[in-house]
Design an enzyme around this catalytic site. Structure first.
Site, PDB file in Angstrom:
ATOM      1  N   ASP A   1      12.411  -3.331   3.687  1.00  0.00           N
ATOM      2  CA  ASP A   1      13.014  -3.215   5.025  1.00  0.00           C
ATOM      3  C   ASP A   1      12.884  -4.495   5.862  1.00  0.00           C
ATOM      4  O   ASP A   1      13.431  -4.570   6.955  1.00  0.00           O
ATOM      5  CB  ASP A   1      12.408  -2.016   5.781  1.00  0.00           C
ATOM      6  CG  ASP A   1      10.896  -2.081   5.878  1.00  0.00           C
ATOM      7  OD1 ASP A   1      10.260  -2.844   5.136  1.00  0.00           O
ATOM      8  OD2 ASP A   1      10.344  -1.340   6.712  1.00  0.00           O
TER       9      ASP A   1
ATOM     10  N   GLU B   1      -3.916  -6.051   2.842  1.00  0.00           N
ATOM     11  CA  GLU B   1      -3.709  -7.489   2.664  1.00  0.00           C
ATOM     12  C   GLU B   1      -5.064  -8.196   2.522  1.00  0.00           C
ATOM     13  O   GLU B   1      -5.271  -9.006   1.614  1.00  0.00           O
ATOM     14  CB  GLU B   1      -2.931  -8.061   3.859  1.00  0.00           C
ATOM     15  CG  GLU B   1      -1.492  -7.531   3.997  1.00  0.00           C
ATOM     16  CD  GLU B   1      -1.375  -6.203   4.733  1.00  0.00           C
ATOM     17  OE1 GLU B   1      -2.429  -5.576   5.037  1.00  0.00           O
ATOM     18  OE2 GLU B   1      -0.240  -5.794   5.015  1.00  0.00           O
TER      19      GLU B   1
HETATM   20  C1  UGA Z   1       3.409  -2.072   6.839  1.00  0.00           C
HETATM   21  C2  UGA Z   1       3.261  -3.308   5.936  1.00  0.00           C
HETATM   22  O1  UGA Z   1       4.248  -4.277   6.297  1.00  0.00           O
HETATM   23  C3  UGA Z   1       3.442  -2.887   4.485  1.00  0.00           C
HETATM   24  O2  UGA Z   1       3.384  -4.016   3.657  1.00  0.00           O
HETATM   25  C4  UGA Z   1       2.374  -1.875   4.120  1.00  0.00           C
HETATM   26  O3  UGA Z   1       2.550  -1.429   2.798  1.00  0.00           O
HETATM   27  C5  UGA Z   1       2.528  -0.684   5.065  1.00  0.00           C
HETATM   28  O4  UGA Z   1       2.463  -1.091   6.435  1.00  0.00           O
HETATM   29  C6  UGA Z   1       1.456   0.384   4.809  1.00  0.00           C
HETATM   30  O5  UGA Z   1       1.178   1.147   5.726  1.00  0.00           O
HETATM   31  O6  UGA Z   1       0.949   0.451   3.701  1.00  0.00           O
HETATM   32  P1  UGA Z   1       5.628  -0.483   7.128  1.00  0.00           P
HETATM   33  O7  UGA Z   1       6.924  -1.020   7.626  1.00  0.00           O
HETATM   34  O8  UGA Z   1       4.840   0.420   7.991  1.00  0.00           O
HETATM   35  O9  UGA Z   1       4.781  -1.717   6.630  1.00  0.00           O
HETATM   36  O10 UGA Z   1       5.807   0.257   5.691  1.00  0.00           O
HETATM   37  P2  UGA Z   1       7.128   0.544   4.860  1.00  0.00           P
HETATM   38  O11 UGA Z   1       8.082  -0.606   5.002  1.00  0.00           O
HETATM   39  O12 UGA Z   1       7.603   1.900   5.197  1.00  0.00           O
HETATM   40  O13 UGA Z   1       6.555   0.563   3.369  1.00  0.00           O
HETATM   41  C7  UGA Z   1       6.197  -0.628   2.691  1.00  0.00           C
HETATM   42  C8  UGA Z   1       6.937  -0.713   1.352  1.00  0.00           C
HETATM   43  O14 UGA Z   1       6.569   0.401   0.553  1.00  0.00           O
HETATM   44  C9  UGA Z   1       8.449  -0.692   1.482  1.00  0.00           C
HETATM   45  O15 UGA Z   1       9.023  -1.600   0.566  1.00  0.00           O
HETATM   46  C10 UGA Z   1       8.814   0.742   1.131  1.00  0.00           C
HETATM   47  O16 UGA Z   1      10.090   0.895   0.529  1.00  0.00           O
HETATM   48  C11 UGA Z   1       7.708   1.126   0.155  1.00  0.00           C
HETATM   49  N1  UGA Z   1       7.358   2.569   0.168  1.00  0.00           N
HETATM   50  C12 UGA Z   1       7.117   3.214   1.346  1.00  0.00           C
HETATM   51  C13 UGA Z   1       7.255   3.265  -1.016  1.00  0.00           C
HETATM   52  O17 UGA Z   1       7.464   2.704  -2.094  1.00  0.00           O
HETATM   53  N2  UGA Z   1       6.932   4.605  -0.984  1.00  0.00           N
HETATM   54  C14 UGA Z   1       6.705   5.271   0.186  1.00  0.00           C
HETATM   55  O18 UGA Z   1       6.413   6.496   0.146  1.00  0.00           O
HETATM   56  C15 UGA Z   1       6.797   4.553   1.381  1.00  0.00           C
HETATM   57 MN    MN Z   2       8.271  -2.052   6.463  1.00  0.00          MN
END
Ligand code: UGA
Ligand code: MN
Length: 255
Positions: A119, A205
């Site tokens: 995203d 991280e």
């Molecule tokens: C923040 C950080 O920028 C992420 O790198 C971190 O993994 C995340 O918090 C976290 O809480 O672990 P955020 O925008 O809140 O990011 O998280 P998402 O963008 O929703 O998820 C991070 C990545 O994991 C995305 O590429 C998303 O597609 C993936 N994801 C998310 C999954 O593969 N499975 C899920 O159930 C949710």
């Molecule tokens: Mn994100």
């Protein structure tokens, strides 16, 4: 002999992208592919959070127009809860693939790894910056931590602290989008992975980076960490309130 392409010397950039099924998934992946396609020698490692490769992502990868590796691993259900770190298993699957692939190849294999969530928004300049990573490089990230940006604070070319509005006590107060690691460092620390055990929100991280480097060793990029080249954008959840319960259209359309 064939003429040597100047590109042949460029380290490969490996981008590990965890991704999961939701209404905006294909739109997010399309946006990323449109960026990544413009970057030389970028190898995209897409890791689906799923028990099997989906048709949607498989079709997408086939037409993406750049080198892709398509992996999958499901997040155990007990970890799919608000407040728990996301994409731990998927990033580890990407790391395992990378290590496996290079285990049998002779060095040197110049390469740089970074974690590209599906995203975020990436400028092309970011890839020029990370390409010269010797061990671990860092740079600012926009729209994160409750501020317009977070950044490593640099003095005399060294990281000496963190400009952040959130959990400043983190050893590496940096988002996943704010660093890159050389392939050599990944290979020489074969046990460095993301851990579920004891991991707190926002510490993924730091927990990862402290296995492979120190703050003193970090290489500041983006003009001594004074430029934002990546944004932690987050896509709004789509309103599907008017989506019919049963399929009513005369055609089946992948969105
Ligand atoms: C923040 C950080 O920028 C992420 O790198 C971190 O993994 C995340 O918090 C976290 O809480 O672990 P955020 O925008 O809140 O990011 O998280 P998402 O963008 O929703 O998820 C991070 C990545 O994991 C995305 O590429 C998303 O597609 C993936 N994801 C998310 C999954 O593969 N499975 C899920 O159930 C949710
Ligand atoms: Mn994100």
């Amino acid at each position: 002999p064939p003429p040597r392409r100047p590109e042949a010397a460029l380290p490969t950039i490996y981008a590990i992208t965890p991704t999961y099924s939701r209404p905006v998934q294909k739109a997010e992946l399309t946006r990323l592919a449109n960026t990544f396609r413009q970057v030389s020698r970028l190898h995209w490692i897409l890791v689906e959070d799923a028990a099997a490769r989906s048709e949607l992502v498989s079709r997408f990868v086939a037409g993406a127009g750049l080198p892709c590796t398509h992996l999958h691993v499901p997040t155990p259900r007990r970890y799919k809860r608000p407040g728990l770190p996301r994409a731990t298993e998927q990033r580890n699957a990407g790391l395992a693939w990378l290590r496996q692939r290079h285990q049998h190849l002779p060095p040197p294999q110049p390469g740089v790894l970074f974690f590209a969530d599906d995203d975020n928004t990436y400028s092309l300049e970011l890839f020029q910056e990370m390409r010269t990573t010797r061990k671990v490089s860092v740079w600012p990230v926009g729209l994160v931590g409750g501020r317009r940006y977070e950044r490593p604070v640099v003095e005399n070319g060294k990281v000496v602290g963190w400009y952040t509005g959130w959990r400043a006590d983190r050893p590496f107060a940096i988002d996943m989008a704010g660093f890159a690691v050389s392939l050599q460092v990944i290979l020489s620390h074969p046990k460095a992975v993301f851990k579920r055990r004891g991991s707190q929100p926002g510490m993924q991280e730091s927990d990862f980076l402290k296995q492979i480097t120190t703050v003193e060793e970090l290489e500041p990029k983006a003009n001594n960490c004074t430029k934002v080249l990546v944004w932690h954008t987050r896509t709004e959840k789509v309103n599907l309130a008017n989506e019919p319960k049963y399929h009513l259209d005369t055609v089946n359309i992948e969105v």
